[in-house]
Design a protein around this motif. Sequence first.
Motif, PDB file in Angstrom:
ATOM      1  N   LEU A  80       0.818  -1.210   0.000  1.00  0.00           N
ATOM      2  CA  LEU A  80       0.000   0.000   0.000  1.00  0.00           C
ATOM      3  C   LEU A  80       0.849   1.256   0.000  1.00  0.00           C
ATOM      4  N   GLU A  82       0.956   5.153   1.646  1.00  0.00           N
ATOM      5  CA  GLU A  82       0.510   5.694   2.936  1.00  0.00           C
ATOM      6  C   GLU A  82      -0.935   6.171   2.837  1.00  0.00           C
ATOM      7  N   SER A  84      -3.343   5.086   0.740  1.00  0.00           N
ATOM      8  CA  SER A  84      -4.311   3.989   0.614  1.00  0.00           C
ATOM      9  C   SER A  84      -4.555   3.300   1.954  1.00  0.00           C
ATOM     10  N   LYS A  85      -3.534   3.236   2.807  1.00  0.00           N
ATOM     11  CA  LYS A  85      -3.730   2.665   4.138  1.00  0.00           C
ATOM     12  C   LYS A  85      -4.690   3.531   4.953  1.00  0.00           C
ATOM     13  N   LYS A  86      -4.507   4.845   4.872  1.00  0.00           N
ATOM     14  CA  LYS A  86      -5.411   5.760   5.585  1.00  0.00           C
ATOM     15  C   LYS A  86      -6.841   5.609   5.096  1.00  0.00           C
ATOM     16  N   ILE A  88      -8.221   2.921   3.873  1.00  0.00           N
ATOM     17  CA  ILE A  88      -8.784   1.664   4.377  1.00  0.00           C
ATOM     18  C   ILE A  88      -9.342   1.859   5.774  1.00  0.00           C
ATOM     19  N   HIS A  89      -8.585   2.515   6.647  1.00  0.00           N
ATOM     20  CA  HIS A  89      -9.040   2.754   8.025  1.00  0.00           C
ATOM     21  C   HIS A  89     -10.197   3.743   8.059  1.00  0.00           C
ATOM     22  N   LEU A  98      -6.881  -4.869   8.228  1.00  0.00           N
ATOM     23  CA  LEU A  98      -5.447  -5.167   8.111  1.00  0.00           C
ATOM     24  C   LEU A  98      -4.894  -5.928   9.315  1.00  0.00           C
ATOM     25  N   ILE A 103       1.983  -5.843   6.052  1.00  0.00           N
ATOM     26  CA  ILE A 103       1.823  -4.627   5.248  1.00  0.00           C
ATOM     27  C   ILE A 103       3.186  -4.126   4.782  1.00  0.00           C
ATOM     28  N   PHE A 105       4.818  -0.894   2.732  1.00  0.00           N
ATOM     29  CA  PHE A 105       4.521   0.429   2.188  1.00  0.00           C
ATOM     30  C   PHE A 105       5.402   0.713   0.978  1.00  0.00           C
ATOM     31  N   TYR A 125      -3.176   0.053  -4.370  1.00  0.00           N
ATOM     32  CA  TYR A 125      -3.553  -1.181  -3.668  1.00  0.00           C
ATOM     33  C   TYR A 125      -3.053  -2.403  -4.446  1.00  0.00           C
TER      34      TYR A 125
END
Length: 290
Positions: A80, A82, A84-86, A88-89, A98, A103, A105, A125
Amino acid sequence: RFGTPPFRRGSVPLFNKALNNKRFIYFYCINAIREIVRKQLKKRIKTIKLMNKRSFFIVGKHAVLEALKNPSRKVLRVFLTEESKKNIHRENQKQNLLKDIKIHFKNKKELDKYTGYEDIQHQGYVAEVEHLDNLILKEFIKDRKDLTFACLDEVTDPRNIGSIIRSAASFNLDGVLIKERHFPEESKLMYKSASGSMEHVNIFKVSNINTSLKFLREKNFWVYGFDVKSKKKFTEVEWKGNNVLLFGSEGFGIKKHTEKYADYLVKIEINEKIESLNISNSAAIVFHYI
């Protein structure tokens, strides 16, 4: 004669070297053949298990997110950005998608390497996943009624297959039948085109389309083949009971031999100036109507 007489089995001396050699060779060959068959069977079973557990990569926001949400899908790693991770959450606050997932990055350029020559937009992603368990058609239809399946004959383009699967999920079809060797099961393009719907559709990979259609007809399924040359409109059909919607490849249509297994040939009525529709568009129209 002096000495102890040789032991005998019937009228043949037990110590007859020629006979015992033949017996030895015979039993040795039988045991060797049995061992070879056993090893090959064991190897085949192991190969099938490894095929199911072999990992591959999928790309795209919806493909990856739906894989993470599917409890039947084993996700090994995600790659991911940074951002795309945000996302997701932010979009899944009620569940930690996750959790227990490795993971990694990466920046956009690094993720571009996972799309290869297919020129697919990964959207930040990428995931490494394992195959879902194979579904058995015979077992699935037991004690079920009013089923509707799509059947793809000689359809091989990953984009079209992905789009059809997306439409099948959208309009609640019970499954899609496709020839095993024509199914690009590790295609990133197919997963991207399906937009996460791979996790929501029963896909039956069969070795022979004709045999499968024959089996379903014996189980009280009606098979409708879609052919632009047919005189009967599909909207004139009373869609009840168990049905199979048979689609052929673009340009060639349903194979002649496969056509024999269709109870009826029907068509989508379109402007006479237009020769035909794209197969994924045709499928979407039919799925929505039914």
